[in-house]
Design an enzyme around this catalytic site. Structure first.
Site, short mmCIF file in Angstrom:
data_model
loop_
_atom_site.label_atom_id
_atom_site.label_comp_id
_atom_site.label_asym_id
_atom_site.label_seq_id
_atom_site.Cartn_x
_atom_site.Cartn_y
_atom_site.Cartn_z
N ASP A 51 3.14 -20.39 -11.94
CA ASP A 51 4.27 -19.60 -11.27
C ASP A 51 4.01 -18.38 -11.15
O ASP A 51 4.26 -17.45 -10.13
CB ASP A 51 5.77 -19.70 -12.15
N THR A 122 8.52 -26.99 -10.10
CA THR A 122 7.98 -26.37 -11.41
C THR A 122 8.01 -27.81 -12.27
O THR A 122 6.82 -28.01 -13.10
CB THR A 122 8.33 -25.31 -12.10
#
Length: 309
Positions: A51, A122
């Site tokens: 990320d 995620t």
């Protein structure tokens, strides 16, 4: 249009290349085995090294080429020097050759807001559910989502070693959507896609109220919109705060480009100006067709719980 391509076309062409670079970073981190997971607000709200690096790459690459745009990314990252190997300077030549819709042809850099989710899904990424993962870059003007890029870094990963991984979808209302084959669920079936890991009674009650023939629970907003445009679901129903503007700007643009619709649970459009709150607090309802039917089925309890605005 003669001369150089319009700013918006150059920004989309750059976003395409930048999303693919971010996808390569996401794959590299996974293959390294060192995900660097931290919890943001809890076990269902995670951040990984992927990320962080992907957002650095996207923001640095776009701001270097388009210094006057506003970029809003999901991850709150400290200001630091970005390594040059994270910067993508390429452009999609195929996009540059497209004719810009007249209404967007004179937009200026400083009028554009870019919403970035560097790694949507995620939690699924950390669990190995890799087909749920996308990179999202959405472009807004005047509060409306006008272009979107959705990259799937692990597309084809089930094919095993030797498969070419990744694909990129993009769309612009008034121009069309590209990188996939538009398909619809057969008209007599209602298949609802909803959250895999953020469910509650409100979410479940709202899904049930749609009277679906089937419910598909998957991760990632980008992935759910792909379900809609590829005929695996007829509606994405999420009657809860939780989705943010960076989840829906790119996806809404792609969906609108093929005649679909994304609104809150009241049927009202979201605004993507730079100064809006990030949370989509009145939930998300997205469809390829028959949006009014689904809006009409939303229970009163949901509308009361999720105030629009």
């Amino acid at each position: 249009m003669s001369g150089s391509p319009a700013v918006i076309m150059r920004l989309v062409a750059s976003s395409y290349a930048v999303a693919e670079r971010a996808g390569a970073i996401v794959r590299k981190v996974l293959h390294s085995g060192e995900l660097g997971i931290v919890e943001k607000t809890g076990a269902n709200d995670l951040q990984t090294l992927a990320d962080r690096l992907a957002q650095q790459s996207i923001c640095a690459s776009l701001s270097r080429r388009f210094p006057k745009i506003t970029i809003i990314g999901e991850e709150e990252l400290p200001d630091e020097e970005i390594k040059e190997d994270l910067v993508e300077s390429g452009l999609s030549e195929e996009i540059l050759l497209k004719t810009c819709p007249e209404e967007y042809s004179h937009l200026k850099e400083e009028e554009l807001v870019v919403w970035v989710d560097p790694l949507d899904g995620t939690k699924e990424y950390t669990e190995g559910l890799l087909d749920n993962v996308t990179v999202l870059i959405g472009i807004a003007h005047g509060g409306r989502a006008i272009a979107g890029v959705i990259h799937q870094p692990f597309y084809n990963y089930e094919l095993g070693a030797g498969a070419t991984l990744g694909r990129t979808l993009w769309g612009m209302p008034g121009l069309g959507a590209f990188g996939f084959k538009l398909q619809e669920v057969p008209g007599d079936r209602r298949i609802v896609t909803t959250t895999r890991s953020h469910s509650n009674k409100l979410v479940t009650d709202c899904v049930d109220a749609m009277e679906p023939h089937e419910v598909v629970r998957v991760g990632g907003a980008g992935n759910k919109i792909i379900q809609l445009v590829e005929g695996r679901a007829s509606a994405y129903v999420f009657a809860s705060p939780g989705c943010k503007k960076w989840d829906t700007c790119a996806t809404e643009a792609v969906l609108h480009a093929v005649g679909g619709k994304l609104t809150d649970m009241h049927g009202n459009a979201y605004c993507y100006d730079a100064n809006v709150k990030h949370m989509n607090s009145a939930g998300v309802l997205a469809t390829l067709r028959n949006h009014e039917y689904y809006v009409s089925r939303v229970p009163h309890s949901v509308l009361q719980a999720l105030k629009s605005g």
